[in-house]
Design a protein around this motif. Structure first.
Motif, mmCIF file in Angstrom:
data_model
loop_
_atom_site.group_PDB
_atom_site.id
_atom_site.type_symbol
_atom_site.label_atom_id
_atom_site.label_comp_id
_atom_site.label_asym_id
_atom_site.label_seq_id
_atom_site.Cartn_x
_atom_site.Cartn_y
_atom_site.Cartn_z
ATOM 1 N N LYS A 192 68.179 20.087 65.660
ATOM 2 C CA LYS A 192 67.894 19.367 66.888
ATOM 3 C C LYS A 192 68.130 17.605 66.437
ATOM 4 C CE LYS A 192 63.555 17.981 69.540
ATOM 5 N NZ LYS A 192 62.364 18.726 69.786
ATOM 6 N N SER B 143 67.794 20.930 70.444
ATOM 7 C CA SER B 143 66.872 21.743 69.626
ATOM 8 C C SER B 143 67.668 22.597 68.374
ATOM 9 C CB SER B 143 65.830 22.905 70.510
ATOM 10 O OG SER B 143 65.092 23.642 69.660
ATOM 11 N N ASP C 161 62.757 24.396 65.989
ATOM 12 C CA ASP C 161 62.925 22.843 66.642
ATOM 13 C C ASP C 161 63.118 21.908 65.201
ATOM 14 O OD1 ASP C 161 63.254 21.869 68.830
ATOM 15 O OD2 ASP C 161 61.056 21.115 68.973
#
Lengths: 353, 982, 198, 233
Positions: free
Chosen positions: B58, B77, B108
Motif C-alpha cells: 500500500k 492497497s 492492506d
C-alpha cells in the motif's frame, strides 16, 4: 436495464416552449377581455376564428412538410400568432380578411421561411401589414367603444349573434355604421386644421371614448408585467420602446403642444402597449442580447412616432416592428455582449466569405 | 468578510444535497481487485514501474511521473499486480486506457512511509517534489497536477490564494463532508500551500448552503496563524467554476486565454488541500478520496472514503444499490458530469461523486424543439456568451463565426442547456464544435505540413532532373572533346609511330594478348598431348617455346610502351585505373595460385612466387601511376578521398564493433544474464567511439563539399542507421515483452534499455528526416560516379552472362574445362556483386526489370517468385469472382507458368549454388553447420567473458582474446556462407 | 445642322473621355497572378493522391480556378466540395463517382515481415513518408502519411494496408447532437442507444 | 446545327430563362406586371430591342474592341430603345403613359445587355437572332404569367384594358373572374410582385427537380471517376 451514455447536463429545468407560449396566451387574456368589454364580441370571435384557421393551416403545412404533426402543433406558436393577429384586427373585420391574414401569417411569413424559429419577420405583423395595405377599407373601420353608443353609460354593444352574422357576411353592413367610428389615432391624424386641443374637445372618440383605449392598454400592460415577472422575456425591449416613444413625444409636445399629442396619448392609444409587450418581444424576430434588445426597442419607439407623425397610416406599430425585424440580425452583429475575460465585445461577423 | 462580487448568469437547479449528508464519512471496503488507470490527471500518463506478478505494498509507487505535467501513481492497497492492460476508465467516451490491475490480499500492508517533520525547514523545491511524488493532482474536476500550480510562485506573483469549497453542482457533498469532519486538516493543508506560494491573502469560497461546514471551518481557522478569509456566497450554479469563483471573490476577471496565475491568483480545491496535509504530515500518498454516493437508486446515499481504483460496483453495493431502478450512472455532478455504461469502472483521483439515478430522476431529454431565440440561455451564461448564436453556428458548422463569438470561452457548465425551453442540447453542440475546430486545426496543420513536404520533394526531384540534364550535357561535351582529342592523338600517334616507330599502345596490347592466348592454347595442347602421351610432343613443345618468346616480346613491347606514360600527351586516368585494377586482380590470382600450389604441394612454387613478385611490382607500379596521375589531376579531391576512405573504414570498424557488442548485449538481455549492465557500459563506450568516428567521417565528407549538401550516401547511411536501430528496438522490445511475460526481474532495466534504444531510434529518425527534408539535399554522389558504377556494373553483368552461357554450353557438352570456367564465372559474379553493391550504396537504383539478372541475384529471384505468386493469387481471386472470364483464365495460366518458371529459376539457382560450393570443395551444409558452431562458440565465449567479469577473474584478457578469435572465425564462416546463400 | 453637330461632338467627346478612363483602368488595376489558386489549394486536403486526375493538389487547384468541377476530391469528401462551393460561390454538387461522403482518414501500414525492400512505395510516396532502403524492410512514418494510398498499388507483394486511424482517448470527440425531428422516433423509454446524445 | 437551335430555343424559353433563372431585368419585371396588358407591352418592347440588339451586336462583333464593348453595346441598345419608345408613343400612347419610365429603362435591362455580352458577341447572326427572339419570348412569357397572376388576384379580372395595345377590337377581351371582387391591393403593389415572382421561381425549380428525378430514374448515374493520375514516379 442497460446504462446509457449521454452528454451532460443530465438535469433539465421543467419549462418548455409550449409553457412559454401558454404563458403568453394567458397574459393576453386581460387585453382580450377589455377589448370584448369595450368593443363588443367581434374581437373574441375574430380571435377564435383566427385560432381555428391557424391550427388548420399549421397542421396542413406541417403535413406537407412531412414533419411530425403532434410534436409541432403542441408548441402553441400558431395559436399565439393567431391570437395576436386577432387582437390587432378591427373587431368587425369580415371573416375572409382574417382568413387571408392567418394564411399569410402561418403559411407565408412562418412556414415558407422554415417554420418556428426561422422566420425573420413577426408573422402576425406581416399579416397585419399585408391586410392593411390590401384592404384599407375593412382594416380601418374600427368599432366605437360602447361608451359612445346609445345613451349614457349602459353597456351597449352589438349582440353576439349579430356580430357573428356581421363578420360572416350575412348581416347588412348598414348596421355596422352605427357601431363604427374612427380610432383616436385616426382622429388625431385626420383632424384638418384643428389644434390638438380642439381635436380633443371636438371629436367624440377623443373626448369621451378615449377611456376605453386607456383601459385596453392598461390590460395589455398588466399582461406584459406578468410575463416579465414570469421571466418569459426581459424588460429591455418594452422599456426601451415605451421610454423612447414617451421621450420623443414629450419633446415634440413641449416644443409645440398645439400640433403634437401628449406622450400619454401616444403610450395608450392604438396598439402601443400590445406592440411593446406582445409583438416587439417576440424572441424569434427581435435582437438577441440585452444591449441589442434595447437598440431594437429604441428603434421601434422612434419609428412608431415618425410614422404616426408623418407617415401615411395612423398607427405604426406593425410597420415599425417589421422594419426593426429587418434590422435585428444587423443589430445582433454589433451588440454582442462582452464575454467573460475579454476587454471589450467583439463586433461584426467574422468568417463571412 | 470581504466584499462580494457577482458574475453574470447562473442557474438554481434543485440541490439534492441533503440525501448524502445524513451520516458521517464511511470507509469503503477494500475490493478484491483494484484497477488503477495510469492517466488520472491532465498531462502525460505515468510510466509503469512494476511488472505483472510483482507484489506491491500500500502506498508503493507503481507508476512514475513522465515529464513536467504528470504525477506518480501509488498502489492503493497491498496485493499482487495481476495485469497491466487497457481497462475501462471513467471517461465520457466509454473507452479503455492502460491501467494497473492489483489483486488485493486484504492485508492492506503499508510501504514504509513518513511525513515531513517540518515542511518549513526544507527547501521549497524539495517540498514541491515531495508533493509531486505523492501523486497529488487537483481533486475538484480536471485533475491538474498540483505541484505544477505550486510552482507558480516562481514565475508569477501570487497575491491571492483561493480555496474552492463551493461545490456548486447539485448532489455532490464530498467537500462539504470533508470540511465538516476534517476542517483542521484542510486548514493545515492550506498552510502548506500558503507556505509555498506566499500569497498576501487567502480566501476560502463556500456557498451558503453548507452551514455546518462553514462553522467547522471557522473553528479550524481560529487556531491558524494564516490570514484566512472565509467568504460565504449565495448558492448559484456554477459559482464553483474557477473563473466564476475568482470573479465572485475578487471581482477580477481572468482574461480569455490566460490562467488565473496571470492575474496573481491561484485556486485549489479543499480536497486537494486535505490530500496535501495527508502527504506532508503523514506521508500518505493520494490513494484514496472522499466520494459522494447518491441518487434515487441507492438505498443508503452517503459519503465514503474509497481507495483509488475501487470499482464503482463495490461502492454502489455498499450504498445499497437497487439495480432495477438504476437508469443512469453519472460520475461527477448532474450538470457537468458524464455517464458511464458499466459498473466496473474504477474510482479515480478526480471522481468526487457517483450518482445512481432513476429514470424519473434524470429522464432522457425530450426531443429538441426549434430554437425560438428566447434568450434564456444568454441570461444564464456565466461566460456572457451568446449561446443561441453559437448553437446556430455549431449546427451549421460555421466554425469561424463560432470562434469569433468566443466559443472557446465556454466553460461547458451546461446552464444554457438546463434552461432551454426548447430542450436544445446546446452545450453538447459546443462540445461538438470545439472538438471539430480542434480537429480541423490539426488537420490544417497536417495538410500544410504535407504540402510543404510535397513541394520540397517536387523541388528536389526537379533539381535532380535539372542536374542530370546538366551533367548529361557536360558529359556529351566532354565526350565530344575527348573524341576530338582522341582524333588528334590518333593522328599524332600515327605520325609518331611512323616517325619513331613506336607502336600504338592498344595494338601492342592486343598483340601481346593474342600472343598470350596462342601460347596458352599451345600449352594446353601440349599438356593434353603429354597427358595422353600422344601426338608430336616435341613439335608442340617447340611451338610453345616459340610462342612464349613471342608473347614475351609482345608483352615487353607493351610494357615498355605502357611504362612511359609521362610521354603521352594526355594522361588517361581512366586507363590507368583500369590498369591498376587489372594488375591487382592478376596479383590476387597469382596469390591464389600460389596458395593452391602450396596447399597441394604441387607445381613450380618458385616460378609462381617469382610471378607473384612480378605481379606485385606491376600492380604497385600501376597503382602508383594511377595515383600520381589522379593526384596530378585533382590532388585535393584525391587527398580527401583517401582520407575519407580511411575514415570511413575506421568508422565502419567501429560500427561493426558496436553492432557486435550490441548483439552480445541483446543476447545477454534476452538470456537474462546478470552482466548486462557492464556490457551495456561497454556498448556505450563503443558507441561513443563509433559516433566519434562517424562524426569525423561526416565532417570530412561534408568538408570538401563547399555547399551544405547532404549526400545521398549520408542519407542512405542515416536511413540504414535508423533502420538498424529500429530493428534493435524491436528486438529489445520483444525481449522485454518476453521478459515481462515470464516475470523476469530484469524487466525494469531492460525497459530502460528499450527506452534508450527508442530514444536513439527517434534521434536517428529525426536526423534522417532532417536530412531528408533539407530542401537542398540533392544527393552528392555525383551522378557521374553513379553512371560510371552503373556502366561498370552493367558491363560486368554482361560479362557474367556471357561467361554463364559459355559455362552452360561447356557443361552441356561435357567439356573438361567446365570446372575452370565455373570458377571464372563465379569470380565474375563476385565482381559484379561488388560493383552492384557499390552502385546501390552510391544511391543508384537498379532497373525494375530484373529477371535477366536472376542468375546472379538470388534475392531478386526470390522477389520475382513472390511477385509472380502474388499476381497469380490476385488473378485467381479475380477469377473466382468471375469464373467465366476467358481473359482472366488465360492470364492466370500465363501467371502460373511465369510462376513456375521463376520458381524453377530459383530452384536451379539454389542447386547451382550448392554445386558451386561443392566445386570449390566446400560442402554448403557443412559450412552452415560450421558457421552455427562458430556462432555458438562466440556466444559461449561471451558468456564465459561475462562470467569472468562478474567473478573478476584474472584471466579476463585471455578470455577476451578467445572471444575475439571466435568472433573472427564466426564472421569468416558467415561471410563464406553468405556468398552462397546470399 | 448645328444641333446635330453639337450632338456628334458631345458624344465624341464623351466617348474619348470614357475611352481614356477605361484604358487607364485596365492598365492600372490589372490583377497579377491568381490569388484564388492559393485559397483553393488551402481548402484541398493535400493528400496529393491524384484521384482528381491531376498530379497533386495544386494542379487541381489551378484547374478549379480555371473552371474544372469541384467534386473530384474523394479524400476531402463532401465537406471539401462544400467549402469550395462556398469559396467560389457556386452550387455544391455531390462527389463524383458516388464515393462515400465523409471518407475515413487512413494511414498506410506496411506489413514488415512481408516487405521485400523494393523501394517502389518510397518512390510512390508524394510526401516522403516511407522510410527504408533497398533490400531493407520499409516502414511508414505515420505522422507524415496523408493516406493517399498511392503506395498500395506499386507494392509488388501487396504488403501495404490502408488502416483507418484509430480513435484514442485524446482524439475521441462528441458527435453532433441529433436534430429534434430525428430524435422523435428514438425517444422511447429505454431505447436510447449508446452514443445517442440526448 | 439543328440541335444547337433547339438548345437556344429551350434555353431562352425555359432552361436559362432570363427572368426565372438569370434573374435579369427584375426592375421592370416587378414594376410593370400589375396587369396582363402592361406585361405584354413591356415584354414585346423588350423582345424587339433584344432581337435588334443581338442582331446588331452579332453583326459588328468582329469590329468591337474587347475593352470598350460594353459602352458600344449600350449605344446600340439605347438606339433601339429610343426607336421603340418613339413607336409606342406614336401608336399606343396610353400604354406608353402607363409604362412610363420603364420603356427608356429597357436600356439598362440586364437581360438585354447580358445576352449581348454573353451570346451575341460570340455567335453568328442567325443564332444571335434566334437567341434574342427566344430570350425575349421567355422574358415576355414570365411577364405575362406574373401579370396574369397579379391581375387575377389583385383585381379579379384578366386581360383588362387590352385595347391599349391592340386597339378597340380588344375591348371585349376582358374576363371578369369574380364579380364584386373586393380587390387585393397587395398583389397589385410591388411586394405582391416579389411574392409572385418567388412562387414562380419555386414552381420552375419544382418542375425541374421532378424532370431531373425522372431522368435519373431512367438513366442511373454512371459513376464515372476520372482517371487517377500518379503524382509520383
Amino acid at each position: 436495464m442497460a446504462l446509457i451514455r449521454t452528454s451532460s447536463p443530465h438535469l433539465h429545468k421543467a419549462s418548455s416552449t409550449s409553457d412559454v407560449m401558454r404563458l403568453v396566451v394567458m397574459a393576453t387574456l386581460p387585453g382580450l377581455a377589455a377589448m370584448t368589454f369595450f368593443f363588443g364580441w367581434g374581437t373574441l370571435i375574430n380571435v377564435v376564428w383566427a385560432c381555428l384557421l391557424a391550427v388548420g393551416f399549421e397542421a396542413t403545412i406541417i403535413k406537407i412538410r412531412k414533419r411530425p404533426l403532434g410534436f409541432y402543433l403542441k408548441d402553441y406558436s400558431a395559436v399565439v400568432t393567431a391570437l395576436l393577429l386577432g387582437l390587432a384586427l378591427p373587431p368587425f373585420v369580415p371573416w375572409w380578411v382574417t382568413l387571408v391574414g392567418v394564411f399569410v401569417a402561418i403559411v407565408v411569413a412562418k412556414h415558407l421561411y422554415g417554420g418556428l424559429g426561422q422566420n425573420p419577420f413577426n408573422p402576425a405583423m406581416v399579416a397585419y401589414a399585408l391586410l392593411l395595405v390590401s384592404f384599407p377599407v375593412q382594416m380601418t373601420s374600427w368599432t366605437a367603444p360602447f361608451v359612445l353608443n346609445g345613451e349614457g353609460d349602459s353597456w351597449n354593444i352589438l349582440g353576439f349573434v349579430d356580430t357573428f352574422k356581421l363578420i360572416f357576411g350575412s348581416l347588412d353592413s348598414a348596421i355596422v355604421d352605427t357601431y363604427t367610428g374612427a380610432t383616436p389615432l385616426d382622429a388625431m391624424r385626420h383632424r384638418g386644421g384643428l389644434t390638438t386641443e380642439e381635436v380633443w374637445s371636438s371629436v367624440p372618440v377623443l373626448a369621451d371614448g378615449i377611456g376605453a383605449w386607456h383601459a385596453v392598454s392598461a390590460a395589455y400592460f398588466m399582461g406584459g408585467v406578468f410575463l416579465i415577472y414570469r421571466k418569459v422575456f426581459t424588460i429591455h425591449t418594452p422599456a426601451a420602446m415605451l421610454i423612447t416613444l414617451a421621450v420623443t413625444s414629450t419633446l415634440f409636445y413641449l416644443v409645440d403642444p398645439y400640433n403634437y399629442a401628449d406622450p400619454f396619448f401616444h403610450l395608450t392609444a392604438g396598439a402601443t402597449m400590445l406592440g411593446a409587450f406582445f409583438i416587439a418581444t417576440d424572441p424569434v424576430t427581435s435582437a438577441t442580447s440585452n444591449k441589442g434588445k434595447v437598440v431594437f426597442g429604441i428603434g421601434i419607439g422612434l419609428l412608431i412616432y415618425i410614422i404616426r407623425g408623418w407617415g401615411g397610416y395612423p398607427d405604426a406599430v406593425a410597420f415599425a416592428v417589421l422594419l426593426m425585424n429587418l434590422a435585428a440580425p444587423f443589430i445582433d452583429q454589433y451588440t454582442q455582449p462582452r464575454s467573460y475575460g475579454h476587454a471589450k465585445a467583439k463586433r461584426g461577423l467574422k468568417g463571412e466569405v | 468578510m470581504s466584499t462580494q462580487f457577482s458574475f453574470h448568469g447562473g442557474v438554481h437547479p434543485p440541490e439534492n444535497k441533503r440525501q448524502s449528508t445524513g451520516g458521517p464519512i464511511q470507509i469503503a471496503p477494500i475490493p478484491e481487485q483494484l484497477s488503477v488507470p495510469l492517466s488520472q490527471h491532465i498531462g502525460a500518463p505515468s510510466d509503469v514501474v512494476v511488472a505483472v506478478g510483482d507484489r506491491v505494498l500500500k502506498g508503493q509507487v507503481i507508476a512514475e511521473a513522465v515529464g513536467r505535467i504528470s504525477v506518480n501513481v501509488h498502489a492503493p492497497s497491498s496485493g499482487v499486480v495481476e495485469a497491466i492492460e487497457a481497462r475501462p476508465v471513467p471517461h465520457s467516451s466509454g473507452m479503455t486506457a492502460p491501467s494497473i490491475v492489483i489483486r488485493t490480499d486484504g492485508e492492506d500492508e503499508w510501504v514504509e512511509h513518513s511525513g515531513l517533520e517540518d515542511f518549513r525547514a526544507i527547501p521549497k523545491q524539495e517540498l514541491i517534489d515531495f508533493i509531486r511524488h505523492h501523486g497529488i493532482s487537483g481533486m475538484g474536476g480536471a485533475g491538474f497536477p498540483t505541484d505544477v500550480k505550486l510552482h507558480l510562485g516562481d514565475d508569477h506573483i501570487v497575491n491571492t490564494l483561493i480555496l474552492n469549497a463551493m461545490e456548486c453542482e447539485p448532489y455532490i457533498t464530498a467537500d462539504d463532508m470533508l470540511l465538516r469532519e476534517h476542517a483542521e486538516q484542510v486548514v493545515k493543508g492550506i498552510e502548506v500551500i500558503a507556505h509555498l506560494l506566499q500569497p498576501h491573502h487567502v480566501m476560502i469560497g463556500i456557498e451558503d448552503n453548507k452551514p455546518q461546514a462553514i462553522r467547522a471551518l471557522e473553528l479550524a481557522t481560529e487556531q491558524s496563524k494564516l490570514n484566512l478569509d472565509i467568504v460565504v456566497v449565495p448558492t448559484v450554479y456554477p459559482s464553483g467554476g474557477e473563473k466564476q469563483l475568482i470573479k465572485l471573490l475578487t471581482g477580477v476577471e481572468v482574461p480569455s486565454g490566460h490562467i488565473p496565475a496571470d492575474v496573481g491568483i491561484v485556486c485549489q480545491n479543499v480536497g486537494t488541500a486535505s490530500a496535501i496535509y495527508d502527504a506532508v504530515y503523514n506521508g500518505i500518498p493520494l490513494i484514496s478520496r472522499i466520494v459522494t454516493l447518491t441518487g434515487d437508486a441507492l438505498g443508503h446515499p452517503h459519503n465514503m472514503r474509497a481507495l483509488i481504483g475501487t470499482p464503482l460496483q463495490t461502492l454502489l453495493q455498499s450504498a445499497q444499490l437497487r439495480e432495477k431502478d438504476l437508469y443512469r450512472l453519472v460520475i461527477g455532478g448532474p450538470m457537468m458530469g458524464f455517464t458511464v455504461d458499466s459498473q466496473s469502472i474504477p474510482l479515480i483521483k478526480t471522481t468526487n461523486c457517483v450518482i445512481a439515478a432513476t429514470y424519473n430522476e434524470m429522464p432522457p431529454a425530450p426531443p429538441a424543439n426549434p430554437c425560438i431565440r428566447c434568450g434564456m440561455c444568454e441570461q444564464v451564461c456565466p461566460a456572457e456568451l451568446l449561446p443561441q448564436q453559437l448553437h446556430w453556428f455549431a449546427k451549421g458548422k460555421e466554425f469561424e463565426k463560432a470562434k469569433h463569438h468566443n466559443l472557446f470561452d465556454c466553460i461547458e457548465c451546461g446552464a444554457c442547456s438546463y434552461v432551454c425551453p426548447s430542450n436544445i442540447p446546446l452545450v453538447q453542440y459546443y462540445r461538438f464544435a470545439k472538438a471539430e475546430i480542434r480537429n480541423e486545426e490539426a488537420e490544417q496543420r497536417k495538410a500544410d505540413h504535407a504540402r510543404q513536404r510535397f513541394e520540397a520533394r517536387q523541388a528536389r526531384l526537379e533539381q535532380e532532373k535539372l542536374e542530370k540534364e546538366l551533367r548529361r550535357k557536360q558529359r556529351a561535351e566532354e565526350a565530344a572533346k575527348a573524341q576530338a582529342v582522341k582524333k588528334d592523338k590518333a593522328v599524332q600517334n600515327s605520325e609518331k609511330a611512323e616517325s619513331s616507330g613506336e607502336p600504338d599502345l592498344k595494338s601492342l596490347k592486343t598483340a601481346s594478348a593474342v600472343a598470350r592466348t596462342k601460347l596458352k592454347k599451345a600449352q594446353k595442347a601440349l599438356q593434353l598431348a603429354e597427358d595422353k602421351g600422344v601426338g608430336d610432343i616435341d613439335k608442340l613443345r617447340q611451338t610453345v617455346t616459340e610462342l612464349e618468346a613471342k608473347e614475351r616480346a609482345a608483352q615487353e613491347a607493351y610494357d615498355q610502351a605502357q611504362s612511359a606514360p609521362a610521354e603521352q600527351p594526355v594522361v588517361d586516368i581512366q586507363q590507368l585505373k583500369t590498369n591498376a585494377a587489372v594488375a591487382r586482380t592478376k596479383l590476387k590470382q597469382a596469390e591464389k595460385a600460389l596458395a593452391k600450389a602450396k596447399e597441394s604441394g604441387e607445381g613450380d612454387l618458385e616460378a609462381l612466387r617469382a610471378k607473384l613478385a612480378e605481379q606485385k611490382a606491376k600492380t604497385e607500379a600501376a597503382q602508383a601511376a594511377y595515383d600520381q596521375a589522379e593526384s596530378g589531376g585533382a590532388p585535393q579531391a584525391d587527398v580527401n578521398a583517401v582520407n575519407l576512405d580511411e575514415l570511413k573504414a575506421s568508422m565502419e570498424t567501429a560500427l561493426g564493433k558496436v553492432d557486435k557488442a550490441q548483439k552480445a548485449l541483446d543476447a545477454a538481455v534476452a538470456s537474462g544474464s546478470p552482466a548486462v549492465e557492464k556490457m551495456k557500459a561497454g556498448v556505450e563506450k563503443l558507441q561513443g567511439k563509433y559516433k566519434e568516428a562517424k562524426a569525423e567521417y561526416e565532417n570530412a565528407q561534408s568538408a570538401p563539399a563547399s555547399a551544405p549538401v547532404m549526400s545521398a550516401e549520408t542519407l542512405a547511411e542515416l536511413k540504414a542507421d535508423m533502420e538498424a536501430i529500429q530493428g534493435k528496438v524491436e528486438k529489445a522490445q520483444k525481449a522485454l515483452d518476453a521478459a515481462v511475460s515470464s516475470g523476469s526481474p530484469a524487466v525494469e532495466k531492460m525497459k530502460a534499455g528499450v527506452e534508450k534504444l527508442q530514444g536513439k531510434y527517434k534521434e536517428a529518425k529525426a536526423e534522417y528526416e532532417n536530412a531528408q527534408s533539407a530542401p537542398a539535399s540533392a544527393p552528392v554522389v555525383s551522378a557521374e560516379t553513379l553512371a560510371e558504377l552503373k556502366s561498370d556494373m552493367e558491363a560486368m553483368q554482361g560479362k557474367v552472362e556471357k561467361a554463364q552461357k559459355a559455362l552452360d554450353a561447356a557443361t552441356a557438352s561435357g567439356s573438361p574445362a567446365a570446372d575452370k570456367m565455373k570458377a571464372g564465372v563465379e569470380k565474375l559474379q563476385g565482381k559484379y556483386n561488388e560493383l552492384k553493391q557499390a552502385f546501390l550504396e552510391a544511391g543508384g537504383q537498379l532497373p525494375a526489370a530484373q529477371p535477366d539478372a536472376a542468375p546472379v541475384d538470388p534475392k531478386t529471384l526470390k522477389q520475382t517468385v513472390s511477385i509472380v505468386r502474388t499476381k497469380l493469387k490476385k488473378a485467381q481471386a479475380a477469377l473466382d469472382g468471375a469464373a467465366d472470364d476467358v481473359e482472366l483464365q488465360t492470364e492466370v495460366q500465363r501467371l502460373t507458368q511465369a510462376h513456375e518458371v521463376a520458381k524453377k529459376a530459383l530452384d536451379t539457382y539454389e542447386s547451382e549454388q550448392n554445386d558451386k560450393a561443392a566445386a570449390e570443395g566446400i560442402d554448403l551444409k557443412q559450412l552452415k553447420i560450421d558457421a552455427a558452431m562458430a556462432r555458438a562458440a562466440v556466444t559461449k565465449a561471451e558468456r564465459a567473458l561475462s562470467k569472468a567479469r562478474e567473478a573478476e577473474q584474472d584471466d579476463l584478457p585471455e578470455i577476451e582474446q578467445q572471444l575475439l578469435a571466435a568472433q573472427l572465425e564466426a564472421e569468416n564462416l558467415n561471410q563464406t556462407l553468405s556468398r552462397f546463400t546470399d | 445642322m448645328d444641333i446635330i453637330l453639337i450632338a456628334v461632338i458631345a458624344l465624341l467627346g464623351l466617348a474619348l473621355v470614357f475611352g481614356l478612363l477605361l484604358g487607364f483602368a485596365s492598365v492600372r488595376f490589372r490583377v497579377e497572378g491568381n490569388p484564388l489558386v492559393d485559397q483553393i489549394d488551402g481548402i484541398l486536403p493535400q493528400t496529393q493522391c491524384g484521384q482528381c486526375g491531376y498530379p497533386g493538389c495544386r494542379p487541381y487547384a489551378e484547374a478549379i480556378s480555371e473552371g474544372d468541377a469541384i467534386n473530384k476530391c474523394p479524400p476531402g469528401g463532401q465537406s471539401t466540395v462544400e467549402a469550395l462551393a462556398d469559396l467560389l460561390d457556386v452550387e455544391a454538387i455531390p462527389l463524383e463517382g458516388g464515393v462515400e461522403e465523409e471518407p475515413v482518414k487512413k494511414v498506410a501500414y506496411i506489413r514488415e515481415d512481408e516487405c521485400i525492400g523494393c523501394t517502389k512505395c518510397i518512390q510512390a510516396c508524394p510526401v516522403d513518408a516511407i522510410l527504408g532502403a533497398a533490400k531493407q524492410m520499409h516502414t511508414v512514418i505515420e505522422s507524415e502519411c496523408t493516406g493517399c494510398d498511392l503506395c498500395v498499388e506499386p507494392c509488388p507483394v501487396d504488403c501495404i494496408d490502408m488502416l483507418p486511424i484509430e480513435t484514442t482517448l485524446n482524439t475521441w470527440k462528441w458527435d453532433m447532437p441529433k436534430p429534434g425531428v430525428d430524435l422523435i422516433v428514438t425517444d422511447l423509454r429505454g431505447e436510447l442507444k449508446q452514443g445517442d446524445a440526448a | 446545327m439543328a440541335a444547337d437551335y433547339k438548345k437556344i430555343t429551350h434555353d431562352g424559353l425555359w432552361g436559362n430563362n432570363p427572368a426565372l433563372v438569370q434573374l435579369l431585368g427584375l426592375c421592370p419585371l416587378l414594376a410593370v406586371t400589375g396587369s396582363v396588358v402592361n406585361a405584354i407591352g413591356l415584354g414585346l418592347a423588350s423582345t424587339i430591342v433584344l432581337i435588334g440588339s443581338n442582331l446588331t451586336v452579332s453583326a459588328f462583333r468582329k469590329f468591337v474592341p474587347d475593352s470598350v464593348r460594353l459602352p458600344i453595346f449600350v449605344m446600340i441598345i439605347a438606339s433601339f430603345v429610343t426607336a421603340i419608345e418613339l413607336l409606342m408613343k406614336a401608336f399606343t400612347y396610353e400604354l406608353y403613359l402607363i409604362l412610363g419610365i420603364f420603356i427608356p429603362l429597357i436600356v439598362t435591362n440586364c437581360a438585354i445587355m447580358g445576352r449581348a455580352d454573353a451570346f451575341a458577341c460570340k455567335n453568328p447572326i442567325k443564332e444571335s437572332l434566334l437567341d434574342g427572339l427566344m430570350m425575349g419570348l421567355g422574358f415576355t412569357a414570365v411577364l405575362v404569367v406574373l401579370g396574369a397572376m397579379r391581375e387575377a388576384l389583385g383585381l379579379g379580372t384578366l386581360f383588362s384594358d387590352m385595347q391599349l395595345l391592340f386597339g378597340p377590337v380588344a375591348e371585349s377581351w376582358k374576363i371578369t373572374l369574380v364579380d364584386d371582387y373586393p380587390g387585393f391591393l397587395f398583389a397589385v403593389l410591388p411586394p405582391g410582385a416579389f411574392v409572385g415572382m418567388g412562387l414562380l421561381i419555386a414552381l420552375k425549380n419544382v418542375i425541374d427537380a421532378r424532370t431531373e428525378a425522372r431522368k435519373a430514374e431512367i438513366t442511373p448515374e454512371s459513376g464515372v471517376r476520372p482517371e487517377r493520375v500518379r503524382v509520383t514516379g
